[in-house]
Design a protein around this motif. Structure first.
Motif, mmCIF file in Angstrom:
data_model
loop_
_atom_site.group_PDB
_atom_site.id
_atom_site.type_symbol
_atom_site.label_atom_id
_atom_site.label_comp_id
_atom_site.label_asym_id
_atom_site.label_seq_id
_atom_site.Cartn_x
_atom_site.Cartn_y
_atom_site.Cartn_z
ATOM 1 N N VAL A 95 -8.715 11.313 -0.010
ATOM 2 C CA VAL A 95 -8.445 10.494 0.985
ATOM 3 C C VAL A 95 -7.418 9.474 0.576
ATOM 4 O O VAL A 95 -7.850 8.665 -0.463
ATOM 5 C CB VAL A 95 -9.568 9.814 1.519
ATOM 6 C CG1 VAL A 95 -9.563 9.056 2.825
ATOM 7 C CG2 VAL A 95 -10.696 10.814 1.764
ATOM 8 N N GLU A 96 -6.171 9.429 0.836
ATOM 9 C CA GLU A 96 -5.230 8.508 0.159
ATOM 10 C C GLU A 96 -3.967 8.412 1.368
ATOM 11 O O GLU A 96 -3.530 9.403 1.731
ATOM 12 C CB GLU A 96 -4.801 9.270 -1.044
ATOM 13 C CG GLU A 96 -3.326 8.700 -1.602
ATOM 14 C CD GLU A 96 -3.576 7.213 -2.028
ATOM 15 O OE1 GLU A 96 -3.285 6.435 -1.206
ATOM 16 O OE2 GLU A 96 -4.117 7.214 -3.286
ATOM 17 N N ASP A 97 -3.450 7.203 1.679
ATOM 18 C CA ASP A 97 -2.672 7.053 2.506
ATOM 19 C C ASP A 97 -1.324 6.938 1.834
ATOM 20 O O ASP A 97 -0.164 7.266 2.704
ATOM 21 C CB ASP A 97 -2.777 5.762 3.331
ATOM 22 C CG ASP A 97 -2.720 4.460 2.153
ATOM 23 O OD1 ASP A 97 -3.560 4.572 1.216
ATOM 24 O OD2 ASP A 97 -1.995 3.507 2.522
ATOM 25 N N GLU A 98 -1.257 6.739 0.727
ATOM 26 C CA GLU A 98 0.234 6.957 0.241
ATOM 27 C C GLU A 98 0.759 8.179 0.071
ATOM 28 O O GLU A 98 -0.020 9.027 -0.887
ATOM 29 C CB GLU A 98 0.335 6.139 -1.274
ATOM 30 C CG GLU A 98 0.161 4.707 -1.164
ATOM 31 C CD GLU A 98 -0.747 3.963 -2.433
ATOM 32 O OE1 GLU A 98 0.051 4.163 -3.698
ATOM 33 O OE2 GLU A 98 -1.822 3.562 -2.188
ATOM 34 N N GLN A 99 1.777 8.659 0.956
ATOM 35 C CA GLN A 99 2.097 10.193 0.717
ATOM 36 C C GLN A 99 2.633 10.597 -0.557
ATOM 37 O O GLN A 99 2.054 11.789 -0.991
ATOM 38 C CB GLN A 99 3.498 10.142 1.669
ATOM 39 C CG GLN A 99 3.287 11.235 2.602
ATOM 40 C CD GLN A 99 4.272 11.199 3.716
ATOM 41 O OE1 GLN A 99 5.358 10.543 3.528
ATOM 42 N NE2 GLN A 99 4.209 12.275 4.783
ATOM 43 N N LEU B 35 -11.708 9.123 -3.267
ATOM 44 C CA LEU B 35 -11.501 8.118 -2.151
ATOM 45 C C LEU B 35 -10.577 6.789 -2.683
ATOM 46 O O LEU B 35 -11.198 6.236 -3.393
ATOM 47 C CB LEU B 35 -12.689 7.782 -1.677
ATOM 48 C CG LEU B 35 -13.063 7.001 -0.451
ATOM 49 C CD1 LEU B 35 -12.148 7.483 0.716
ATOM 50 C CD2 LEU B 35 -14.428 6.723 -0.164
ATOM 51 N N ASP B 36 -9.380 6.824 -1.885
ATOM 52 C CA ASP B 36 -8.751 5.445 -2.372
ATOM 53 C C ASP B 36 -9.433 4.316 -1.796
ATOM 54 O O ASP B 36 -10.013 4.339 -0.475
ATOM 55 C CB ASP B 36 -7.209 5.584 -1.845
ATOM 56 C CG ASP B 36 -6.226 4.497 -2.322
ATOM 57 O OD1 ASP B 36 -6.604 3.891 -3.389
ATOM 58 O OD2 ASP B 36 -5.524 3.977 -1.650
ATOM 59 N N VAL B 37 -9.222 2.993 -2.471
ATOM 60 C CA VAL B 37 -10.093 1.966 -1.630
ATOM 61 C C VAL B 37 -9.103 1.316 -0.610
ATOM 62 O O VAL B 37 -9.621 0.964 0.452
ATOM 63 C CB VAL B 37 -10.184 0.865 -2.863
ATOM 64 C CG1 VAL B 37 -10.796 -0.484 -2.098
ATOM 65 C CG2 VAL B 37 -11.365 1.362 -3.720
ATOM 66 N N MET B 38 -7.876 1.157 -0.922
ATOM 67 C CA MET B 38 -7.038 0.558 -0.113
ATOM 68 C C MET B 38 -6.329 1.510 0.917
ATOM 69 O O MET B 38 -5.522 2.266 0.783
ATOM 70 C CB MET B 38 -5.555 -0.170 -0.872
ATOM 71 C CG MET B 38 -6.305 -0.900 -1.692
ATOM 72 S SD MET B 38 -6.971 -2.498 -0.786
ATOM 73 C CE MET B 38 -5.478 -3.504 -0.466
ATOM 74 N N LEU B 39 -7.122 1.513 2.064
ATOM 75 C CA LEU B 39 -6.401 2.497 3.309
ATOM 76 C C LEU B 39 -6.442 1.496 4.503
ATOM 77 O O LEU B 39 -7.016 0.603 4.670
ATOM 78 C CB LEU B 39 -7.713 3.457 3.444
ATOM 79 C CG LEU B 39 -7.939 4.521 2.247
ATOM 80 C CD1 LEU B 39 -9.330 5.200 2.682
ATOM 81 C CD2 LEU B 39 -6.832 5.444 2.154
ATOM 82 N N ALA C 32 -9.419 3.305 -12.271
ATOM 83 C CA ALA C 32 -8.360 2.504 -11.785
ATOM 84 C C ALA C 32 -7.087 3.115 -11.696
ATOM 85 O O ALA C 32 -6.615 3.705 -12.784
ATOM 86 C CB ALA C 32 -8.499 1.352 -12.741
ATOM 87 N N LYS C 33 -6.045 2.682 -10.859
ATOM 88 C CA LYS C 33 -4.863 3.145 -10.730
ATOM 89 C C LYS C 33 -3.954 2.210 -11.514
ATOM 90 O O LYS C 33 -4.388 0.919 -11.534
ATOM 91 C CB LYS C 33 -4.243 3.190 -9.207
ATOM 92 C CG LYS C 33 -4.693 4.194 -8.497
ATOM 93 C CD LYS C 33 -4.013 3.738 -7.022
ATOM 94 C CE LYS C 33 -4.640 5.072 -5.883
ATOM 95 N NZ LYS C 33 -3.663 4.590 -4.658
ATOM 96 N N PRO C 34 -2.924 2.529 -12.159
ATOM 97 C CA PRO C 34 -2.517 3.894 -12.403
ATOM 98 C C PRO C 34 -3.283 4.768 -13.657
ATOM 99 O O PRO C 34 -3.818 4.107 -14.502
ATOM 100 C CB PRO C 34 -1.210 3.952 -13.066
ATOM 101 C CG PRO C 34 -1.116 2.535 -14.006
ATOM 102 C CD PRO C 34 -2.226 1.729 -13.081
HETATM 103 CA CA CA Z 1 -3.759 3.341 -0.588
#
Ligand code: CA
Length: 223
Positions: A6-10, A50-54, A100-102
């Protein structure tokens, strides 16, 4: 192993998909929290990244919602240093692990392996049956110490069957866990892969249970 990303950044979603597929995972992608909830409910996954920032629902909210619905798929949360979300919110959201990203790819893969092992409790790191030894981490299957030349799909099918030794696995179940959602062919493709696996193994390890599916018997063929 089937994983939901689940990630909004393509670009991030594409790179995760590519990398995980190369490791033999089947990957589904959801582009926002609502989509993630829907896909997690619709299909059984072995693990969720699951990405946190969505946009819309954030990752913590998605995670909490799934847990409230009684869905206990292991969840790895991807967090970022610069996010201003309430960290306390994350702690009680019900996630199993955080990264944590990256992040470095090998670290992500190691975490996923640890989580999917934990998911089934006593699950062994290396799977054995009838002289076969499958190493999920090393992506190898050996027979009496000799490595068999398998495609990543064949390996995925074999791993799925070996993890469920003594249990009948239907073609539909194999399709759901070893092929992408995008795959719209019928169960014949499963038969083709089982046939190839049997030919490569050369011993009656994968049994057919007529009308039900396939079974690796953990007792009958032990040496
Ligand atoms: Ca994101």
């Amino acid at each position: 192993m089937r994983v939901l990303v689940v990630e909004d950044e393509q670009a991030m979603a594409a790179s995760l998909t590519w990398g995980l597929q190369a490791e033999g995972y089947v990957v589904d992608v959801a582009v926002n929290g609502e989509d993630g909830l829907w896909k997690a409910r619709e299909t059984a996954h072995d693990v969720i990244i699951l990405d946190v920032m969505l946009p819309g629902l954030n990752g913590y909210q998605v995670c909490r919602q799934l847990r409230e619905e009684g869905l206990w798929t292991p969840i790895l949360m991807l967090t970022a240093m610069d996010e201003d979300l309430d960290q306390a919110e994350g702690l009680d959201s019900g996630a199993d692990d955080y990264l944590a990203k990256p992040f470095a790819y090998p670290v992500l893969l190691a975490r996923l392996r640890a989580m999917t092992r934990r998911g089934l409790g006593e699950r062994p790191a290396v799977l054995t049956a009838a002289g076969l030894r499958l190493d999920p981490a090393g992506r190898t299957l050996t027979q009496d110490g000799v490595a068999l030349d398998l495609t990543s799909r064949e390996l995925a099918v074999m791993e799925y069957l070996m993890r469920r030794q003594g249990r009948v696995v239907s073609k539909t179940e194999l399709l759901e866990h070893c092929w992408d959602v995008a795959y719209d062919g019928g169960p014949a493709v499963v038969e083709v892969h089982i046939h190839r696996l049997r030919r490569k193994i050369g011993r009656p390890v994968i049994l057919t249970v007529r009308g039900e599916g396939y079974l690796i018997d953990d007792h009958t063929h032990e040496h």
